[in-house]
Enzyme design. Structure first.
Site, short mmCIF file in Angstrom:
data_model
loop_
_atom_site.label_atom_id
_atom_site.label_comp_id
_atom_site.label_asym_id
_atom_site.label_seq_id
_atom_site.Cartn_x
_atom_site.Cartn_y
_atom_site.Cartn_z
N ARG A 239 -12.21 50.46 -42.78
CA ARG A 239 -11.54 49.64 -41.78
C ARG A 239 -12.59 48.87 -41.01
O ARG A 239 -13.56 49.45 -40.53
CB ARG A 239 -10.74 50.52 -40.81
CG ARG A 239 -9.72 51.38 -41.53
CD ARG A 239 -8.98 52.30 -40.57
NE ARG A 239 -8.10 53.18 -41.33
CZ ARG A 239 -7.33 54.12 -40.78
NH1 ARG A 239 -7.36 54.29 -39.48
NH2 ARG A 239 -6.55 54.86 -41.51
N LYS B 33 5.35 61.26 -34.33
CA LYS B 33 4.18 61.99 -34.84
C LYS B 33 3.73 63.06 -33.85
O LYS B 33 4.03 63.01 -32.67
CB LYS B 33 3.04 61.03 -35.13
CG LYS B 33 2.51 60.32 -33.89
CD LYS B 33 1.32 59.42 -34.25
CE LYS B 33 0.84 58.66 -33.03
NZ LYS B 33 -0.23 57.72 -33.31
N HIS C 94 3.02 62.08 -43.45
CA HIS C 94 1.58 61.90 -43.58
C HIS C 94 0.95 62.98 -42.71
O HIS C 94 1.41 63.20 -41.60
CB HIS C 94 1.08 60.58 -42.99
CG HIS C 94 1.82 59.36 -43.41
ND1 HIS C 94 1.26 58.41 -44.22
CD2 HIS C 94 3.06 58.91 -43.12
CE1 HIS C 94 2.12 57.43 -44.40
NE2 HIS C 94 3.22 57.71 -43.75
N CYS D 19 -1.97 56.15 -48.20
CA CYS D 19 -0.56 56.39 -48.52
C CYS D 19 0.02 55.47 -49.60
O CYS D 19 0.75 55.96 -50.47
CB CYS D 19 0.31 56.39 -47.27
SG CYS D 19 -0.37 55.52 -45.88
N GLN E 214 -10.52 60.66 -45.14
CA GLN E 214 -9.48 61.45 -44.50
C GLN E 214 -9.17 62.67 -45.37
O GLN E 214 -9.11 62.55 -46.58
CB GLN E 214 -8.21 60.62 -44.36
CG GLN E 214 -8.36 59.43 -43.43
CD GLN E 214 -7.10 58.58 -43.41
OE1 GLN E 214 -6.62 58.17 -44.45
NE2 GLN E 214 -6.57 58.32 -42.23
N HIS F 119 0.23 63.70 -48.33
CA HIS F 119 1.55 63.09 -48.19
C HIS F 119 2.55 64.03 -48.82
O HIS F 119 2.38 64.46 -49.95
CB HIS F 119 1.57 61.71 -48.85
CG HIS F 119 0.57 60.79 -48.21
ND1 HIS F 119 -0.69 60.61 -48.73
CD2 HIS F 119 0.62 60.07 -47.07
CE1 HIS F 119 -1.37 59.80 -47.93
NE2 HIS F 119 -0.61 59.46 -46.92
N ASP G 157 -6.47 63.85 -46.23
CA ASP G 157 -5.11 63.32 -46.15
C ASP G 157 -4.15 64.12 -47.02
O ASP G 157 -4.57 64.79 -47.95
CB ASP G 157 -5.16 61.87 -46.67
CG ASP G 157 -4.19 60.97 -45.94
OD1 ASP G 157 -3.33 61.49 -45.19
OD2 ASP G 157 -4.30 59.75 -46.11
#
Length: 617
Positions: A342, A446, A492, A313, A360, A364, A362
Site C-alpha cells: 500500500r 467489525k 475477514h 480478499c 497479513q 477469510h 489473513d
RNA sequence: GCUGGAGUAGCUCAGCGGUAGAGCACCUCCUUGGUAAGGAGGAGGUCGCGGGUUCAAUCCCCGCCUCCAGCUCCA
C-alpha cells in the site's frame, strides 16, 4: 456542589476537584439543580485526569500569552497521555523556550488562580473574543450548538471553553512540557499553520516521574534501535517502507508463523497462497479500485493494467469461486500469510510499525449468517490463545458498528452486530468490550482487538470484519439444503494484523529479550581459553543438531568480555566451557539474567531448553 | 502529502570555506585470563545525491532523496 461536598465532610470538600451532574462533568462551583443525580470527583476518579490536563492546557496558554503577547489561540484539549495547546505566536516557539514557559506555568500554579466560569450569549462571546484578540475562535462561535457560551477566566486570562476545570491552578502542580511541533488550525493542512506545545500533567509527583521514566524506557526499547543491535531487519532508501528481513529477524517471523499454523491446523483452516500482481478488473470488481486506487501500485504489462495487491480478499474470492460449493462445506476457512503493498504517505512511515509492504496473517471464512456467531467466537478464542502464547494477556476489544454510508440491509447489519456482540460475550470478553458507534466499514461491522504491552501502551492488532458486500460482487454462491443458490457471508480476520508491525511491537514489548522459543540466538558457547576452542565449537554443533539455535564464541578475549557481549546481544543462555568442563564433557550454564544454573552435560541442557521452547515460556 | 529538524567510518557523535577526527565495533599481533569491557598496532569515509557561488565547498545557496518529530491518513 461545593456546599454538598462540605456537608459530607471537610476532607471530601478539599479533595473535590470536579463533580458530575446527570453524568456531565462540571466544576464544583456549579449549582446542583433539584433532583439531579450527582457525584463528586476526586483525583482518584478515572475522569479526573482529563479535567486536570485540560486545566493544564489553560495554564499553558496563560504562560504563553504572558511570554508571547499578541498570541492567538487554537484549541487546547486533554489527550490520552497529557494535553496540548495550539498557538499562533508572533515569533516561533522553539524547544529552547519550553523551560521558560514551564517556569512561568509553575509560577502561576503558586498563585492559585481560580477558574471562574462566565456564561455569555453568542454576540457577547464574539465581542469578547475580538476584544482579547482571539481572532481564530470568532467564527467558531457559530458552530457551537448551545446558546449559552462559557468562558473561563483565570486572573487576566480568559478562554472560551466548555470546561470543566479544577477549582484553581494550585491543583496543577505536577506538569512537564514535552515538545513543540507544527500543527494547523483545526487540523486542516490548507489552514492556518500553528504551533503545538505538548505536555503532560499528573496529580502527584510520583505518577509524573513514572510517566517520564516510561518515555525514556520506550526510547531504549525502540524497535528500530534494537533491530539494528540484534541484526533483525533493515530499511533502505531503495525501498522506503519496504523492510528487509535479516536471518535473525526471519527467525522471529518463522516462529510466529509456526505458532499460527499450529492453530490453523487445529481449527480447520486450509492455507492458500495467491499472486501479488493481479489484473485491474479484479480490483474494479472488488471495489478497491474505486475506493483506494490512490494507495495502490499499478503496472502495465502487454497493454494490460495490473495492480500489486493491497489486500488478499479478492484473490481468495477467486479461489472460492473456482468451483461450486454446497452448504455442507461451510464454513469454509481459508488462511493466507499474504504480502500486500500500500502506497502510504511518506510522512507516516515508521520502522516496522507503519510500512508500505507487509504480510497479513489473513483468513477469510465463508459461511452462512447463522454460523457467524460461532465462527467469530472461534476467531476470538484463537486470538486469545495466540496472544497469550506471545505474552499478551491484557486484551481489549471494540465493536465498530454501522456507519452512515453503510451498504446493505439494516436488519442484516443489526443481526451481524448482535452476533459479534454475543461472540464477544461468550468468549471471555463480557463486560470487556466497548462499542464504537458508526466506526464499522461500509461493507460490514467489525471487532478491533487491542493488546497492552509491557509499558502499558495499547496497540491495535487483530481485526474481525463481517463482509456483506464482496461475496455478492464476486458472484460467490453455495447450494443450500433447499437446492437453491445462496450468497455466503464472508468474514475477514487477522490475528496479529501485520507480521512486520507485530514483530516491531514484540521487540519493544520484550526490549529484545525474547523468550527462548522466539530468540534468534538461543545459546552461545563461550570458551575460557584457546584450549577449549574445539570443544566449544563441538558443543555448539551438538546444540544445533539438537534443534537449538547456538553459536560458539572462541575469540581470544577474556570470559568477562564474552559474557558481556552475549548479554548485550540478548542471548538467552551462555554455556561457559573452561578446562574443567572440557575435561568432563560438561557446560557451565548461565542465564541472560545472570543466574548460574550449574554445570551439566549437553543432553541435560538440551532437554531443559527443549522443554522451555515447547512450552513457549 | 504538509510543517520543522537532520544526514560525516558498521554504530554513537565531534569538526567546519583550505579535500576529515574520537570512542565502540572490525582485522592482526601479544596476552590464556573462570562469568558485564586486558594491551598494542592496523584497516575503514565521493562528508546522502545533483547543480550553483568561490582560487578553493563536508561547511554557503538551490533542487532532489532518505530519515526523525509532529500534523494528516490508516480499506
Amino acid at each position: 456542589m461545593r456546599q454538598v461536598a462540605e456537608s459530607i465532610g471537610a476532607g471530601l470538600a478539599k479533595a473535590a476537584l470536579a463533580g458530575a451532574i446527570d453524568g456531565e462533568i462540571v466544576e464544583v462551583s456549579r449549582p446542583i439543580h433539584a433532583d439531579a443525580a450527582f457525584r463528586i470527583l476526586t483525583a482518584r476518579d478515572e475522569d479526573a485526569l482529563g479535567v486536570l490536563r485540560h486545566s493544564a492546557a489553560h495554564l499553558l496558554a496563560m504562560a504563553v500569552l504572558e511570554l508571547f503577547p499578541g498570541t492567538d489561540l487554537g484549541f487546547g484539549p486533554a489527550t490520552e497521555d497529557g494535553f496540548y495547546y495550539d498557538f499562533k505566536t508572533p515569533r516561533p516557539i522553539t524547544e529552547e523556550d519550553l523551560p521558560a514557559i514551564e517556569a512561568r506555568m509553575k509560577a502561576i500554579v503558586k498563585e492559585g488562580r481560580a477558574f471562574a466560569r462566565v456564561e455569555l450569549d453568542r454576540a457577547q462571546a464574539k465581542a469578547r473574543l475580538a476584544d482579547v484578540g482571539y481572532d481564530l475562535k470568532v467564527p467558531h462561535v457559530d458552530e457551537i450548538p448551545e446558546d449559552v457560551i462559557s468562558f473561563y477566566d483565570s486572573g487576566p486570562f480568559t478562554d472560551m471553553c466548555e470546561g470543566p476545570h479544577v477549582p484553581d491552578t494550585s491543583w496543577i502542580a505536577h506538569i512537564k512540557l514535552l515538545a513543540v511541533s507544527g500543527a494547523y488550525w483545526r487540523g486542516d493542512a490548507e489552514g492556518e499553520p500553528m504551533q503545538r506545545v505538548r505536555g503532560t500533567a499528573f496529580f502527584d509527583k510520583k505518577s509524573l516521574k513514572a510517566y517520564l521514566a516510561r518515555i525514556e524506557e520506550a526510547k531504549l526499547r525502540d524497535h528500530r534501535k534494537i533491530g539494528r543491535e540484534m541484526d533483525l531487519f533493515s530499511l533502505h532508501p531503495e525501498g522506503p517502507g519496504f523492510p528487509f528481513w535479516h536471518p535473525n529477524g526471519t527467525v522471529l517471523w518463522n516462529a510466529l508463523e509456526g505458532l499460527l499454523r499450529e492453530e490453523l491446523l487445529a481449527r480447520g483452516y486450509g492455507e492458500v497462497r495467491t499472486p501479488s500482481v493481479l489484473s485491474d478488473e479484479l480490483w474494479r470488481t472488488s471495489g478497491h479500485y474505486e475506493h483506494f486506487r490512490d494507495d495502490m501500485y499499478f503496472l502495465d504489462i502487454d497493454e494490460r493494467s495490473f495492480a500489486v495487491k493491497p489486500m488478499n480478499c479478492p484473490g481468495c474470492c477467486l479461489i472460492y469461486g473456482s468451483k461450486p460449493h454446497s452448504y455442507r462445506e461451510l464454513p469454509l476457512r481459508l488462511a493466507e500469510f499474504g504480502s500486500v503493498h500500500r502506497n502510504e504517505m511518506s510522512g507516516v512511515l515508521h520502522g516496522l510499525l507503519r510500512v508500505r509492504s507487509f504480510t497479513q496473517d489473513d483468513a477469510h471464512v465463508y459461511c452462512t449468517e447463522d454460523q457467524l456467531e460461532s465462527e467469530i467466537g472461534d476467531m476470538l478464542d484463537m486470538t486469545r490463545s495466540v496472544y497469550s502464547a506471545v505474552g499478551f494477556d491484557d486484551i481489549k476489544t471494540r465493536l465498530a458498528t454501522r456507519p452512515e454510508n453503510a451498504m446493505g440491509d439494516p436488519d442484516v447489519w443489526a443481526r451481524a452486530e448482535q452476533a459479534l456482540g454475543a461472540a464477544l460475550d461468550k468468549n471471555g470478553f463480557e463486560g470487556a468490550w466497548v462499542e464504537a458507534p458508526g466506526e464499522g466499514a461500509f461493507y460490514g461491522p467489525k471487532i478491533e482487538v487491542h493488546v497492552t504491552d509491557a509499558l502499558g501502551r495499547s496497540w491495535q492488532c487483530g481485526t474481525v470484519q463481517v463482509d456483506f458486500s464482496m461475496p455478492a460482487r464476486f458472484g460467490l454462491e453455495y447450494t443450500g439444503s433447499d437446492g437453491q443458490k445462496h450468497t455466503p457471508v464472508m468474514i475477514h480476520r487477522a490475528i496479529l494484523g501485520s507480521m512486520e508491525r507485530f514483530v516491531g511491537i514484540l521487540i519493544e514489548n520484550y526490549a529484545g529479550k525474547f523468550p527462548l522459543w522466539l530468540a534468534p540466538v538461543q545459546a552461545k558457547v563461550l570458551s575460557i581459553t584457546d584450549k577449549q576452542g574445539a570443544f566449544a565449537e563441538d558443543v555448539a554443533r551438538q546444540l544445533v543438531a539438537g534443534g537449538i539455535r547456538a553459536e560458539a564464541d572462541v575469540r581470544g578475549d577474556k570470559i568477562g568480555s564474552k559474557v558481556r557481549d552475549a548479554t548485550l546481544g540478548r542471548v538467552n543462555y551462555m554455556l561457559v566451557v573452561g578446562g574443567r568442563e572440557a575435561e568432563a564433557g560438561l557446560v557451565d550454564v548461565r542465564s541472560r539474567a545472570g543466574d548460574r544454573l550449574g554445570t551439566m552435560d549437553v543432553e541435560a541442557f538440551l532437554s531443559l531448553a527443549r522443554a522451555e521452547v515447547s512450552e513457549r515460556r
